[in-house]
Scaffold this motif. Sequence first.
Motif, PDB file in Angstrom:
ATOM      1  N   ALA A  46      -1.153  -0.549 -12.831  1.00 17.64           N
ATOM      2  CA  ALA A  46      -1.719   0.471 -11.942  1.00 17.64           C
ATOM      3  C   ALA A  46      -1.789   1.827 -12.630  1.00 17.64           C
ATOM      4  N   THR A  47      -0.774   2.176 -13.405  1.00 16.90           N
ATOM      5  CA  THR A  47      -0.806   3.464 -14.104  1.00 16.90           C
ATOM      6  C   THR A  47      -1.863   3.457 -15.204  1.00 16.90           C
ATOM      7  N   LYS A  48      -2.045   2.328 -15.877  1.00 21.46           N
ATOM      8  CA  LYS A  48      -3.088   2.248 -16.906  1.00 21.46           C
ATOM      9  C   LYS A  48      -4.474   2.374 -16.290  1.00 21.46           C
ATOM     10  N   ILE A  49      -4.682   1.731 -15.152  1.00 18.94           N
ATOM     11  CA  ILE A  49      -5.980   1.830 -14.477  1.00 18.94           C
ATOM     12  C   ILE A  49      -6.216   3.241 -13.991  1.00 18.94           C
ATOM     13  N   ALA A  50      -5.180   3.884 -13.457  1.00 22.05           N
ATOM     14  CA  ALA A  50      -5.316   5.261 -12.996  1.00 22.05           C
ATOM     15  C   ALA A  50      -5.644   6.192 -14.154  1.00 22.05           C
ATOM     16  N   ALA A  51      -5.089   5.926 -15.329  1.00 21.41           N
ATOM     17  CA  ALA A  51      -5.374   6.748 -16.499  1.00 21.41           C
ATOM     18  C   ALA A  51      -6.812   6.552 -16.966  1.00 21.41           C
ATOM     19  N   LEU A  52      -7.362   5.365 -16.784  1.00 17.58           N
ATOM     20  CA  LEU A  52      -8.725   5.083 -17.221  1.00 17.58           C
ATOM     21  C   LEU A  52      -9.776   5.456 -16.178  1.00 17.58           C
ATOM     22  N   ARG A  53      -9.362   5.800 -14.991  1.00 15.40           N
ATOM     23  CA  ARG A  53     -10.303   6.067 -13.902  1.00 15.40           C
ATOM     24  C   ARG A  53     -11.238   7.224 -14.234  1.00 15.40           C
ATOM     25  N   LYS A  54     -10.684   8.323 -14.735  1.00 17.47           N
ATOM     26  CA  LYS A  54     -11.497   9.502 -15.022  1.00 17.47           C
ATOM     27  C   LYS A  54     -12.567   9.223 -16.087  1.00 17.47           C
ATOM     28  N   PRO A  55     -12.211   8.624 -17.246  1.00 14.28           N
ATOM     29  CA  PRO A  55     -13.250   8.341 -18.241  1.00 14.28           C
ATOM     30  C   PRO A  55     -14.312   7.364 -17.741  1.00 14.28           C
ATOM     31  N   ILE A  56     -13.897   6.380 -16.941  1.00 12.50           N
ATOM     32  CA  ILE A  56     -14.862   5.405 -16.428  1.00 12.50           C
ATOM     33  C   ILE A  56     -15.844   6.087 -15.489  1.00 12.50           C
ATOM     34  N   LEU A  57     -15.347   6.912 -14.594  1.00 13.20           N
ATOM     35  CA  LEU A  57     -16.237   7.626 -13.677  1.00 13.20           C
ATOM     36  C   LEU A  57     -17.163   8.573 -14.424  1.00 13.20           C
ATOM     37  N   TYR A  58     -16.647   9.257 -15.453  1.00 13.70           N
ATOM     38  CA  TYR A  58     -17.480  10.158 -16.244  1.00 13.70           C
ATOM     39  C   TYR A  58     -18.604   9.389 -16.948  1.00 13.70           C
ATOM     40  N   ASN A  59     -18.247   8.278 -17.594  1.00 10.08           N
ATOM     41  CA  ASN A  59     -19.266   7.490 -18.305  1.00 10.08           C
ATOM     42  C   ASN A  59     -20.284   6.895 -17.338  1.00 10.08           C
ATOM     43  N   ALA A  60     -19.846   6.503 -16.149  1.00  8.21           N
ATOM     44  CA  ALA A  60     -20.793   5.985 -15.152  1.00  8.21           C
ATOM     45  C   ALA A  60     -21.765   7.078 -14.726  1.00  8.21           C
ATOM     46  N   ALA A  61     -21.292   8.302 -14.570  1.00  5.32           N
ATOM     47  CA  ALA A  61     -22.173   9.414 -14.200  1.00  5.32           C
ATOM     48  C   ALA A  61     -23.168   9.699 -15.316  1.00  5.32           C
ATOM     49  N   VAL A  62     -22.731   9.637 -16.571  1.00  6.09           N
ATOM     50  CA  VAL A  62     -23.634   9.865 -17.705  1.00  6.09           C
ATOM     51  C   VAL A  62     -24.716   8.796 -17.744  1.00  6.09           C
ATOM     52  N   VAL A  63     -24.335   7.539 -17.559  1.00 10.20           N
ATOM     53  CA  VAL A  63     -25.313   6.444 -17.572  1.00 10.20           C
ATOM     54  C   VAL A  63     -26.300   6.607 -16.422  1.00 10.20           C
ATOM     55  N   ARG A  64     -25.820   6.990 -15.246  1.00 12.84           N
ATOM     56  CA  ARG A  64     -26.705   7.188 -14.098  1.00 12.84           C
ATOM     57  C   ARG A  64     -27.743   8.267 -14.385  1.00 12.84           C
ATOM     58  N   GLU A  65     -27.327   9.391 -14.986  1.00 15.14           N
ATOM     59  CA  GLU A  65     -28.267  10.468 -15.307  1.00 15.14           C
ATOM     60  C   GLU A  65     -29.252  10.031 -16.388  1.00 15.14           C
ATOM     61  N   LEU A  66     -28.784   9.248 -17.344  1.00 15.29           N
ATOM     62  CA  LEU A  66     -29.665   8.754 -18.401  1.00 15.29           C
ATOM     63  C   LEU A  66     -30.732   7.828 -17.829  1.00 15.29           C
ATOM     64  N   VAL A  67     -30.331   6.951 -16.926  1.00 14.80           N
ATOM     65  CA  VAL A  67     -31.286   6.035 -16.292  1.00 14.80           C
ATOM     66  C   VAL A  67     -32.308   6.824 -15.477  1.00 14.80           C
ATOM     67  N   LYS A  68     -31.869   7.877 -14.792  1.00 12.37           N
ATOM     68  CA  LYS A  68     -32.807   8.717 -14.028  1.00 12.37           C
ATOM     69  C   LYS A  68     -33.863   9.336 -14.948  1.00 12.37           C
ATOM     70  N   GLU A  69     -33.418   9.847 -16.095  1.00 17.08           N
ATOM     71  CA  GLU A  69     -34.358  10.467 -17.044  1.00 17.08           C
ATOM     72  C   GLU A  69     -35.369   9.453 -17.571  1.00 17.08           C
ATOM     73  N   VAL A  70     -34.885   8.289 -17.959  1.00 13.98           N
ATOM     74  CA  VAL A  70     -35.789   7.256 -18.474  1.00 13.98           C
ATOM     75  C   VAL A  70     -36.763   6.827 -17.384  1.00 13.98           C
ATOM     76  N   TRP A  71     -36.279   6.673 -16.170  1.00 11.52           N
ATOM     77  CA  TRP A  71     -37.108   6.246 -15.039  1.00 11.52           C
ATOM     78  C   TRP A  71     -38.239   7.245 -14.806  1.00 11.52           C
ATOM     79  N   LYS A  72     -37.914   8.559 -14.861  1.00 11.40           N
ATOM     80  CA  LYS A  72     -38.932   9.595 -14.640  1.00 11.40           C
ATOM     81  C   LYS A  72     -39.935   9.646 -15.780  1.00 11.40           C
ATOM     82  N   ARG A  73     -39.446   9.655 -17.030  1.00 13.13           N
ATOM     83  CA  ARG A  73     -40.341   9.816 -18.184  1.00 13.13           C
ATOM     84  C   ARG A  73     -41.237   8.606 -18.403  1.00 13.13           C
ATOM     85  N   GLU A  74     -40.747   7.430 -18.127  1.00 12.89           N
ATOM     86  CA  GLU A  74     -41.550   6.224 -18.318  1.00 12.89           C
ATOM     87  C   GLU A  74     -42.388   5.906 -17.090  1.00 12.89           C
TER      88      GLU A  74
END
Length: 138
Positions: A46-74
């Motif tokens: 549980a402590t390891k998952i809690a430690a990884l929560r922030k980076p996972i959420l950050y990377n998911a937000a980055v991927v979401r924004e990247l997909v939005k950009e590709v979706w608009k430009r293409e």
Amino acid sequence: MASLFFKGVRLSRTQGTRFSQVRFASTTAAVAEKSGQVTKGVQNLATKIAALRKPILYNAAVVRELVKEVWKREDLSPPSLAQIEEARSYLQKTLHWKHIKSLSLYDYARIGVRSAEVAGFFFIGEVIGRRSLIGYNV
């Protein structure tokens, strides 16, 4: 008088109730020890998952924004029902189901052997291209 030995304690048959109590107590202690180890393992996980929560959420937000950009430009959009129907009819025209149904077991075996041969050559080419049997040198 017959006697029983348990963990260095000599008990006679008349003391059988004490023997079962000692046995039950040792079993209970072993179970409590194992459950404590399991609890510690779950807490560590549980402590390891809690430690990884922030980076996972950050990377998911980055991927979401990247997909939005590709979706608009293409200028992407989901396929319409007409496009799906057109693809289905094209697939039905290109596949000759009568021909596929009329194949014999020998023909299916021959197709399977040829497919395995092509896959084998592909994998051998991958190994040669990597110059390693396992993985790429990064």
